[in-house]
Design a protein around this motif. Structure first.
Motif, PDB file in Angstrom:
ATOM      1  N   TYR A  29     124.047  51.877  23.851  1.00 19.93           N
ATOM      2  CA  TYR A  29     124.765  51.282  22.792  1.00 19.93           C
ATOM      3  C   TYR A  29     124.955  52.367  21.801  1.00 19.93           C
ATOM      4  N   LEU A  30     125.940  52.428  21.091  1.00 20.55           N
ATOM      5  CA  LEU A  30     125.983  53.348  20.005  1.00 20.55           C
ATOM      6  C   LEU A  30     126.946  52.897  18.729  1.00 20.55           C
ATOM      7  N   ALA A  31     126.572  53.030  17.455  1.00 16.08           N
ATOM      8  CA  ALA A  31     127.276  52.388  16.530  1.00 16.08           C
ATOM      9  C   ALA A  31     127.777  53.867  15.510  1.00 16.08           C
ATOM     10  N   THR A  32     128.871  53.563  14.966  1.00 15.41           N
ATOM     11  CA  THR A  32     129.460  54.504  13.998  1.00 15.41           C
ATOM     12  C   THR A  32     129.874  54.222  12.648  1.00 15.41           C
ATOM     13  N   SER A  33     130.052  55.063  11.786  1.00 17.12           N
ATOM     14  CA  SER A  33     130.396  54.651  10.678  1.00 17.12           C
ATOM     15  C   SER A  33     131.906  54.284  10.459  1.00 17.12           C
ATOM     16  N   THR A  34     132.356  53.625   9.588  1.00 18.64           N
ATOM     17  CA  THR A  34     133.871  53.406   9.463  1.00 18.64           C
ATOM     18  C   THR A  34     134.242  53.529   7.956  1.00 18.64           C
ATOM     19  N   PHE A  35     133.485  53.658   6.878  1.00 20.71           N
ATOM     20  CA  PHE A  35     134.053  54.044   5.671  1.00 20.71           C
ATOM     21  C   PHE A  35     134.866  52.994   4.858  1.00 20.71           C
ATOM     22  N   HIS A  36     136.336  53.404   4.836  1.00 18.89           N
ATOM     23  CA  HIS A  36     137.027  52.252   3.839  1.00 18.89           C
ATOM     24  C   HIS A  36     138.029  51.540   5.181  1.00 18.89           C
ATOM     25  N   TRP A  37     137.520  51.572   6.169  1.00 19.45           N
ATOM     26  CA  TRP A  37     138.415  50.890   7.360  1.00 19.45           C
ATOM     27  C   TRP A  37     137.622  49.602   7.684  1.00 19.45           C
ATOM     28  N   MET A  38     138.603  48.541   7.940  1.00 21.92           N
ATOM     29  CA  MET A  38     137.878  47.298   8.559  1.00 21.92           C
ATOM     30  C   MET A  38     138.735  46.831   9.859  1.00 21.92           C
ATOM     31  N   PRO A  39     137.897  46.383  10.591  1.00 24.48           N
ATOM     32  CA  PRO A  39     136.656  45.687  10.375  1.00 24.48           C
ATOM     33  C   PRO A  39     135.641  46.924  10.577  1.00 24.48           C
ATOM     34  N   GLY A  40     134.430  46.624  10.067  1.00 22.58           N
ATOM     35  CA  GLY A  40     133.335  47.705   9.799  1.00 22.58           C
ATOM     36  C   GLY A  40     132.448  47.858  10.993  1.00 22.58           C
ATOM     37  N   ILE A  41     131.910  49.170  11.212  1.00 20.42           N
ATOM     38  CA  ILE A  41     130.978  49.658  12.142  1.00 20.42           C
ATOM     39  C   ILE A  41     131.425  49.210  13.334  1.00 20.42           C
ATOM     40  N   GLN A  42     131.907  50.494  14.170  1.00 15.33           N
ATOM     41  CA  GLN A  42     132.388  50.217  15.694  1.00 15.33           C
ATOM     42  C   GLN A  42     131.133  50.162  16.411  1.00 15.33           C
ATOM     43  N   LEU A  43     131.073  49.593  17.565  1.00 12.48           N
ATOM     44  CA  LEU A  43     129.976  49.425  18.594  1.00 12.48           C
ATOM     45  C   LEU A  43     130.455  49.811  19.971  1.00 12.48           C
ATOM     46  N   TYR A  44     129.916  50.706  20.691  1.00 10.64           N
ATOM     47  CA  TYR A  44     130.236  51.184  21.794  1.00 10.64           C
ATOM     48  C   TYR A  44     129.060  50.993  23.004  1.00 10.64           C
ATOM     49  N   LYS A  45     129.426  50.982  24.163  1.00  8.99           N
ATOM     50  CA  LYS A  45     128.461  50.865  25.327  1.00  8.99           C
ATOM     51  C   LYS A  45     128.760  51.918  26.525  1.00  8.99           C
ATOM     52  N   SER A  46     127.775  52.337  27.169  1.00 10.59           N
ATOM     53  CA  SER A  46     127.912  53.244  28.173  1.00 10.59           C
ATOM     54  C   SER A  46     126.946  53.047  29.276  1.00 10.59           C
ATOM     55  N   THR A  47     127.318  53.319  30.428  1.00 15.82           N
ATOM     56  CA  THR A  47     126.085  53.195  31.321  1.00 15.82           C
ATOM     57  C   THR A  47     125.688  54.686  32.043  1.00 15.82           C
ATOM     58  N   ASP A  48     126.527  55.610  31.384  1.00 18.93           N
ATOM     59  CA  ASP A  48     126.253  57.141  32.041  1.00 18.93           C
ATOM     60  C   ASP A  48     126.393  58.145  31.087  1.00 18.93           C
ATOM     61  N   LEU A  49     126.424  57.755  29.749  1.00 17.43           N
ATOM     62  CA  LEU A  49     126.416  58.685  28.605  1.00 17.43           C
ATOM     63  C   LEU A  49     127.806  59.564  28.667  1.00 17.43           C
ATOM     64  N   VAL A  50     128.735  59.171  29.380  1.00 19.06           N
ATOM     65  CA  VAL A  50     130.093  60.081  29.488  1.00 19.06           C
ATOM     66  C   VAL A  50     131.172  59.189  28.971  1.00 19.06           C
ATOM     67  N   ASN A  51     131.433  57.959  29.636  1.00 19.39           N
ATOM     68  CA  ASN A  51     132.592  56.952  29.284  1.00 19.39           C
ATOM     69  C   ASN A  51     131.883  55.999  28.327  1.00 19.39           C
ATOM     70  N   TRP A  52     132.584  55.982  27.211  1.00 16.32           N
ATOM     71  CA  TRP A  52     132.157  54.924  26.215  1.00 16.32           C
ATOM     72  C   TRP A  52     133.227  53.781  25.834  1.00 16.32           C
ATOM     73  N   THR A  53     133.006  52.530  26.052  1.00 14.68           N
ATOM     74  CA  THR A  53     133.983  51.454  25.814  1.00 14.68           C
ATOM     75  C   THR A  53     133.553  50.848  24.430  1.00 14.68           C
ATOM     76  N   LEU A  54     134.453  50.706  23.639  1.00 23.45           N
ATOM     77  CA  LEU A  54     134.465  49.785  22.336  1.00 23.45           C
ATOM     78  C   LEU A  54     134.323  48.557  22.455  1.00 23.45           C
ATOM     79  N   ILE A  55     133.100  47.982  22.388  1.00 21.23           N
ATOM     80  CA  ILE A  55     132.832  46.642  22.307  1.00 21.23           C
ATOM     81  C   ILE A  55     133.440  45.808  21.147  1.00 21.23           C
ATOM     82  N   ASP A  56     133.155  46.119  19.959  1.00 27.46           N
ATOM     83  CA  ASP A  56     133.864  45.279  18.896  1.00 27.46           C
ATOM     84  C   ASP A  56     133.239  45.981  17.682  1.00 27.46           C
ATOM     85  N   ASN A  57     133.793  45.460  16.652  1.00 20.74           N
ATOM     86  CA  ASN A  57     133.287  45.945  15.347  1.00 20.74           C
ATOM     87  C   ASN A  57     132.486  44.684  14.679  1.00 20.74           C
TER      88      ASN A  57
END
Length: 552
Positions: free
Chosen positions: A26-54
């Motif tokens: 699982y991976l989280a990234t910054s969003t600064f002035h964008w809403m909704p805040g904090i993007q969360l991604y998931k992967s099982t192979d470190l190659v392909n990443w799917t956005l779970i939610d904010n």
């Protein structure tokens, strides 16, 4: 063995924080002035990443009035194995005027990565970039940059650590100053604590958020230090390996550290993870400038490097160098993968639209954007001027390539020149380009127009009158290496008609939105958007039938 090509998450995905829980990353990234805040991604192979939610929805955070580059900074994701809870720590940068940096840090928890998440728990206002560490003995610690604002003291400050209570965020004891960095690059921030082979390792971002950025590391037998620096005295990952002395510089673009021999720039702000196969990787941010420029329209993207522990239990890159690579070895045992593309295809056929849509400054609510009032369309009610940092009616997705096209079909019947709807390219409230329908008092009906905002100045850059009968038109923008072409197609037309060509939009980049020499104006990146403005009576709306972004 599969190869991982960087960036693994293209477009605005800065300050990546990664964890592994069982076989999923699982991976989280910054969003600064964008809403909704904090993007969360998931992967099982470190190659392909799917956005779970904010994580930070409308009831969790208010970003209205946020100045670039304030907002939500550097989320840190962790997992407490004893309670089986996910934790997020983050900073809300409220104000940066006078370099006072009013920043409040919080933490949240969830029993499921997909939520629901707890209410934010206040942690501190001592600085920014907090992280949490859950020790084996059940104690929990926070690490953060203590921001230095006093004259005559080394900026940007000290890295500090304290024991905390996860129940209420209470600081247990006093913050302990442990280091101002492990190299001479200065600007040490974003501390993250790991434990390996009996040592506590402190991973830092260094060198500022520009071309001197790097990942550095120190270690100690005690979590409170003292920490010894990596024996090389240099970052363990960077895009610019040559030595730099920059102590005392709180942050800078360091354009002189651009490395013409590297395919990626600004590698830094790392986060460490291991695999079930015993391999080690660091995710980090990176940028890709437009050719023959130092401008990065895609902002800070997420990248990854393969690491190893040497015989002395120091962390280093797999090849023994410290130069970030465009391609690295993937996890052992994975031989072939189909790569996900980053196109966006949304036809608004379901009540819930894609979670890739983000909005600057304000939250998405059914009062101004919804798919229910006209099924099969996204209805956007006109909001403030796009210069607004309060209520702009913008639905946007991250640009992820240097060559792509945006295509949308809009139905809009304005009755005043202050009512508009259309498609565009956006960085922040002072920097955007907008192809749209508006009302002409000459033709007494809808026409096409193009507005540009550059460093806060408004320009009408298209004058000829193109009528739009019935207010229905398909609009397209082609983005090609920093230049935009704009097209339209009416209901009875098969061929696209040119509106404007070769519009210079290179300034819609981290370095181009400020105008101050040697500095970086923003930390986000280019977005593509559909939206509507009503500075008349706030009663107009536009219906969008689809929104497509195709990368080439």
């Amino acid at each position: 063995m599969v190869k991982i090509k960087n960036p693994i998450i293209p477009g605005m995905a800065p300050d990546p924080s990664i964890i592994r829980v069982e076989n999923t990353y699982y991976l989280a990234t910054s969003t600064f002035h964008w809403m909704p805040g904090i993007q969360l991604y998931k992967s099982t192979d470190l190659v392909n990443w799917t956005l779970i939610d904010n994580v930070l929805k409308k009831d969790k955070i208010n970003l209205q009035g946020t100045n670039t580059p304030g907002g939500i900074w550097a989320p840190h994701l962790s997992y407490d194995t004893k309670t089986k809870k996910y934790w997020l720590a983050y900073s809300h940068m409220v104000n940066m005027a006078g370099r006072e940096f009013s920043s409040n840090s919080y933490m949240m928890w969830s029993e499921d990565i997909s939520g629901p998440w707890s209410e934010p728990i206040y942690l501190t206002s001592i600085g920014f970039d907090p992280s949490l560490f859950h020790d084996e003995d059940g104690k929990h610690y926070a690490a953060i940059l203590e921001w230095e604002s006093r004259e005559g003291y080394q900026a940007p400050g000290h890295i500090v650590i304290v024991e905390i209570s996860l129940e209420n965020g209470e600081v247990l004891g006093q913050w302990k100053r442990v280091t101002q960095g492990f190299t001479t690059r200065g600007c040490a921030e974003a501390p993250q604590i790991y434990k390996h082979a009996g040592y506590y390792y402190l991973l830092l971002a260094s060198g500022g958020t520009g071309y001197a950025h790097g990942v550095e590391i120190g270690r100690s037998k005690s979590i409170m230090g003292p920490y010894e620096p990596h024996p090389t005295g240099e970052p363990i990952i960077t895009s610019s390996p040559r030595h730099l002395f920059s102590l005392g510089d709180p942050d800078a673009g360091h354009f002189e550290m651009y490395n013409p021999n590297s395919l990626i720039q600004k590698a830094g702000h790392g986060s460490l993870v291991d695999t079930p196969t015993g391999e080690w990787y660091i995710t980090h941010l990176m940028s890709r400038p437009l050719p023959r420029t130092l401008l990065n329209p895609l902002g800070r993207e997420t990248s990854i490097q393969k690491m190893r522990w040497n015989d002395d239990n120091w962390l280093e890159m797999e090849d023994g160098s410290n130069l970030a690579k465009i391609e690295v070895e993937g996890i052992s045992g994975i031989e072939d993968l189909k790569l996900l593309n980053h196109d966006v295809q949304e036809y608004f056929e379901a009540p819930k639209y894609s979670n890739q849509f983000m909005t600057p400054y304000q939250a998405q609510t059914i009062e101004w954007v919804n798919t229910t009032e006209r099924p099969g369309f996204l209805r956007i009610y006109g909001g403030d001027s796009f210069f607004s940092q309060v209520n702009p009616s913008i639905m946007a997705t991250r640009a992820t390539s240097f060559l792509y096209e945006i295509d949308t079909k809009v139905i809009f019947e304005p009755n005043h020149y202050s009512e508009t709807a259309g498609v565009g390219l956006y960085y922040d409230s002072n920097n955007w380009v907008y192809l749209h329908i508006t009302y002409s008092e000459i033709t007494k009906g809808p026409v096409l127009s193009v507005l540009q905002a550059k460093l806060g100045e408004r320009k009408e850059i298209f004058q000829p009158i193109i009528e739009v009968p019935s207010g229905t038109v398909e609009l397209k923008i082609i983005y090609n290496m920093g230049f935009a072409e704009m097209y339209y197609r009416l209901v009875d037309q098969e061929e696209w008609q040119l509106v404007m060509e070769k519009i210079d939009v290179t300034y819609l980049s981290d370095e181009g939105v400020n105008g101050e020499s040697g500095e970086i104006g923003g930390f986000t990146g280019l977005f593509n958007f559909i939206g509507s403005v009503d500075a008349h009576q706030h009663d107009s709306f536009a219906d969008f039938q689809f929104y497509k972004v195709v990368n080439f």
